[in-house]
Design a protein around this motif. Structure first.
Motif, mmCIF file in Angstrom:
data_model
loop_
_atom_site.group_PDB
_atom_site.id
_atom_site.type_symbol
_atom_site.label_atom_id
_atom_site.label_comp_id
_atom_site.label_asym_id
_atom_site.label_seq_id
_atom_site.Cartn_x
_atom_site.Cartn_y
_atom_site.Cartn_z
ATOM 1 N N HIS A 81 0.861 -1.180 0.000
ATOM 2 C CA HIS A 81 0.000 0.000 0.000
ATOM 3 C C HIS A 81 0.896 1.227 0.000
ATOM 4 O O HIS A 81 1.999 1.206 0.555
ATOM 5 C CB HIS A 81 -0.897 0.029 1.246
ATOM 6 N N LYS A 82 0.423 2.292 -0.619
ATOM 7 C CA LYS A 82 1.173 3.547 -0.633
ATOM 8 C C LYS A 82 0.252 4.659 -0.165
ATOM 9 O O LYS A 82 -0.896 4.743 -0.582
ATOM 10 C CB LYS A 82 1.659 3.861 -2.047
ATOM 11 N N VAL A 83 0.785 5.507 0.711
ATOM 12 C CA VAL A 83 0.054 6.678 1.161
ATOM 13 C C VAL A 83 0.920 7.893 0.820
ATOM 14 O O VAL A 83 1.992 8.072 1.405
ATOM 15 C CB VAL A 83 -0.227 6.631 2.678
ATOM 16 N N PRO A 84 0.473 8.697 -0.158
ATOM 17 C CA PRO A 84 1.263 9.885 -0.510
ATOM 18 C C PRO A 84 0.967 11.039 0.435
ATOM 19 O O PRO A 84 -0.149 11.203 0.909
ATOM 20 C CB PRO A 84 0.789 10.211 -1.927
ATOM 21 N N GLY A 85 1.978 11.815 0.726
ATOM 22 C CA GLY A 85 1.829 13.030 1.513
ATOM 23 C C GLY A 85 2.199 14.211 0.642
ATOM 24 O O GLY A 85 2.499 14.041 -0.543
ATOM 25 N N PRO A 86 2.209 15.394 1.194
ATOM 26 C CA PRO A 86 2.515 16.576 0.389
ATOM 27 C C PRO A 86 3.932 16.568 -0.174
ATOM 28 O O PRO A 86 4.164 17.005 -1.290
ATOM 29 C CB PRO A 86 2.306 17.746 1.349
ATOM 30 N N ASP A 87 4.910 16.046 0.585
ATOM 31 C CA ASP A 87 6.289 15.993 0.098
ATOM 32 C C ASP A 87 6.976 14.692 0.532
ATOM 33 O O ASP A 87 8.178 14.636 0.707
ATOM 34 C CB ASP A 87 7.079 17.207 0.593
ATOM 35 N N PHE A 88 6.194 13.643 0.722
ATOM 36 C CA PHE A 88 6.727 12.344 1.125
ATOM 37 C C PHE A 88 5.768 11.244 0.690
ATOM 38 O O PHE A 88 4.643 11.503 0.270
ATOM 39 C CB PHE A 88 6.937 12.284 2.650
ATOM 40 N N ARG A 89 6.249 10.006 0.793
ATOM 41 C CA ARG A 89 5.413 8.828 0.553
ATOM 42 C C ARG A 89 5.713 7.812 1.660
ATOM 43 O O ARG A 89 6.830 7.719 2.142
ATOM 44 C CB ARG A 89 5.721 8.205 -0.807
ATOM 45 N N VAL A 90 4.693 7.053 2.031
ATOM 46 C CA VAL A 90 4.851 5.969 2.991
ATOM 47 C C VAL A 90 4.377 4.694 2.301
ATOM 48 O O VAL A 90 3.278 4.655 1.737
ATOM 49 C CB VAL A 90 4.034 6.214 4.277
ATOM 50 N N TYR A 91 5.237 3.686 2.311
ATOM 51 C CA TYR A 91 4.893 2.378 1.749
ATOM 52 C C TYR A 91 4.786 1.385 2.899
ATOM 53 O O TYR A 91 5.594 1.405 3.833
ATOM 54 C CB TYR A 91 5.974 1.911 0.781
ATOM 55 N N HIS A 92 3.800 0.514 2.795
ATOM 56 C CA HIS A 92 3.513 -0.434 3.868
ATOM 57 C C HIS A 92 3.281 -1.795 3.231
ATOM 58 O O HIS A 92 2.407 -1.932 2.370
ATOM 59 C CB HIS A 92 2.271 0.044 4.628
ATOM 60 N N LYS A 95 1.528 -12.040 2.827
ATOM 61 C CA LYS A 95 0.324 -12.861 2.645
ATOM 62 C C LYS A 95 0.414 -14.056 3.578
ATOM 63 O O LYS A 95 1.492 -14.487 3.968
ATOM 64 C CB LYS A 95 0.223 -13.305 1.183
ATOM 65 N N SER A 96 -0.733 -14.600 3.966
ATOM 66 C CA SER A 96 -0.791 -15.744 4.885
ATOM 67 C C SER A 96 0.039 -16.894 4.338
ATOM 68 O O SER A 96 0.135 -17.051 3.136
ATOM 69 C CB SER A 96 -2.232 -16.204 5.066
ATOM 70 N N PRO A 97 0.612 -17.682 5.172
ATOM 71 C CA PRO A 97 0.484 -17.748 6.622
ATOM 72 C C PRO A 97 1.485 -16.855 7.357
ATOM 73 O O PRO A 97 1.485 -16.821 8.579
ATOM 74 C CB PRO A 97 0.757 -19.206 6.930
ATOM 75 N N ALA A 98 2.352 -16.151 6.649
ATOM 76 C CA ALA A 98 3.335 -15.286 7.306
ATOM 77 C C ALA A 98 2.630 -14.147 8.039
ATOM 78 O O ALA A 98 1.488 -13.805 7.733
ATOM 79 C CB ALA A 98 4.309 -14.731 6.283
ATOM 80 N N GLU A 99 3.323 -13.579 8.982
ATOM 81 C CA GLU A 99 2.803 -12.455 9.752
ATOM 82 C C GLU A 99 3.806 -11.313 9.678
ATOM 83 O O GLU A 99 4.770 -11.381 8.936
ATOM 84 C CB GLU A 99 2.583 -12.882 11.208
ATOM 85 N N GLY A 100 3.607 -10.288 10.458
ATOM 86 C CA GLY A 100 4.540 -9.178 10.526
ATOM 87 C C GLY A 100 4.219 -8.094 9.513
ATOM 88 O O GLY A 100 3.153 -8.088 8.895
ATOM 89 N N GLU A 101 5.171 -7.161 9.342
ATOM 90 C CA GLU A 101 4.993 -6.087 8.383
ATOM 91 C C GLU A 101 6.325 -5.404 8.132
ATOM 92 O O GLU A 101 7.248 -5.508 8.933
ATOM 93 C CB GLU A 101 3.983 -5.058 8.872
ATOM 94 N N ILE A 102 6.417 -4.733 6.998
ATOM 95 C CA ILE A 102 7.552 -3.883 6.691
ATOM 96 C C ILE A 102 7.008 -2.577 6.142
ATOM 97 O O ILE A 102 5.882 -2.521 5.636
ATOM 98 C CB ILE A 102 8.550 -4.523 5.702
ATOM 99 N N GLY A 103 7.795 -1.535 6.251
ATOM 100 C CA GLY A 103 7.358 -0.264 5.714
ATOM 101 C C GLY A 103 8.482 0.731 5.699
ATOM 102 O O GLY A 103 9.527 0.525 6.322
ATOM 103 N N PHE A 104 8.238 1.815 4.964
ATOM 104 C CA PHE A 104 9.220 2.881 4.973
ATOM 105 C C PHE A 104 8.592 4.190 4.523
ATOM 106 O O PHE A 104 7.638 4.221 3.768
ATOM 107 C CB PHE A 104 10.433 2.543 4.104
ATOM 108 N N TYR A 105 9.159 5.244 5.064
ATOM 109 C CA TYR A 105 8.852 6.630 4.710
ATOM 110 C C TYR A 105 9.987 7.086 3.806
ATOM 111 O O TYR A 105 11.162 6.799 4.072
ATOM 112 C CB TYR A 105 8.816 7.467 5.992
ATOM 113 N N ILE A 106 9.676 7.790 2.725
ATOM 114 C CA ILE A 106 10.693 8.416 1.892
ATOM 115 C C ILE A 106 10.311 9.879 1.727
ATOM 116 O O ILE A 106 9.195 10.195 1.315
ATOM 117 C CB ILE A 106 10.880 7.707 0.531
ATOM 118 N N GLY A 107 11.215 10.749 2.107
ATOM 119 C CA GLY A 107 10.945 12.181 2.027
ATOM 120 C C GLY A 107 12.114 12.962 2.589
ATOM 121 O O GLY A 107 13.147 12.396 2.949
ATOM 122 N N GLY A 108 11.948 14.242 2.685
ATOM 123 C CA GLY A 108 13.029 15.101 3.125
ATOM 124 C C GLY A 108 13.013 15.462 4.586
ATOM 125 O O GLY A 108 13.974 16.035 5.094
#
Length: 150
Positions: free
Chosen positions: A45-56, A60-73
């Motif tokens: 998933h991607k959530v854009p901001g005014p001067d950044f993006r967040v990817y999450h 998929k099952s059966p694994a769990e957990g999560e990864i993500g990152f913010y990219i911006g200034g």
């Protein structure tokens, strides 16, 4: 005051990703983010901001957990109190992870590094145990953004 507002905004963005309000990336967006040899083991998933993006990314099952990152200034980064430092890598980038084991036994790690002179990356990984944490960290490193030298 700005830091508190940013933390509130980032928390709201991540909560919206977790509750699946943000749409999954399109096939083209996935190919751009992941590269031609992309893994299909994650929902992105991607959530854009005014001067950044967040990817999450959520495995998929059966694994769990999560990864993500913010990219911006202008990241707002504060390691969790009581976290320990660990040297590591995300793709071709050497990083210092700030790791903490949560009360349920899951492990959360986060890092901040400069991608180039304009962009900074605030990345995080959450795994239910050390082997899942390592697998998800390796998955994050395979993203085109992190696996190519600049």
């Amino acid at each position: 005051m700005h830091r508190i507002a940013f933390i509130f905004l980032l928390t709201a963005i991540l909560a919206s990703c977790s509750s699946k309000q943000a749409p999954e990336l399109s096939k083209e967006e996935k190919a751009h983010l992941l590269g031609p040899n992309s893994s299909v083991s994650m929902r992105w998933h991607k959530v854009p901001g005014p001067d950044f993006r967040v990817y999450h990314g959520i495995p998929k099952s059966p694994a769990e957990g999560e990864i993500g990152f913010y990219i911006g200034g202008h990241p707002s980064f504060a390691p969790l109190a009581g976290s320990t430092r660990h040297a590591g890598k995300i793709g071709t980038h050497k990083v210092t992870w700030h790791r903490k084991t949560k009360s349920d036994g899951s492990i959360y790690q986060t890092t901040l590094f400069a991608l180039d002179e304009d962009y900074k990356i605030h990345a995080w990984v959450l795994g239910k145990d050390p082997s899942e944490l390592e697998a998800l960290t390796l998955e994050l490193g395979t993203l085109r953004l992190f696996s190519q030298t600049r």
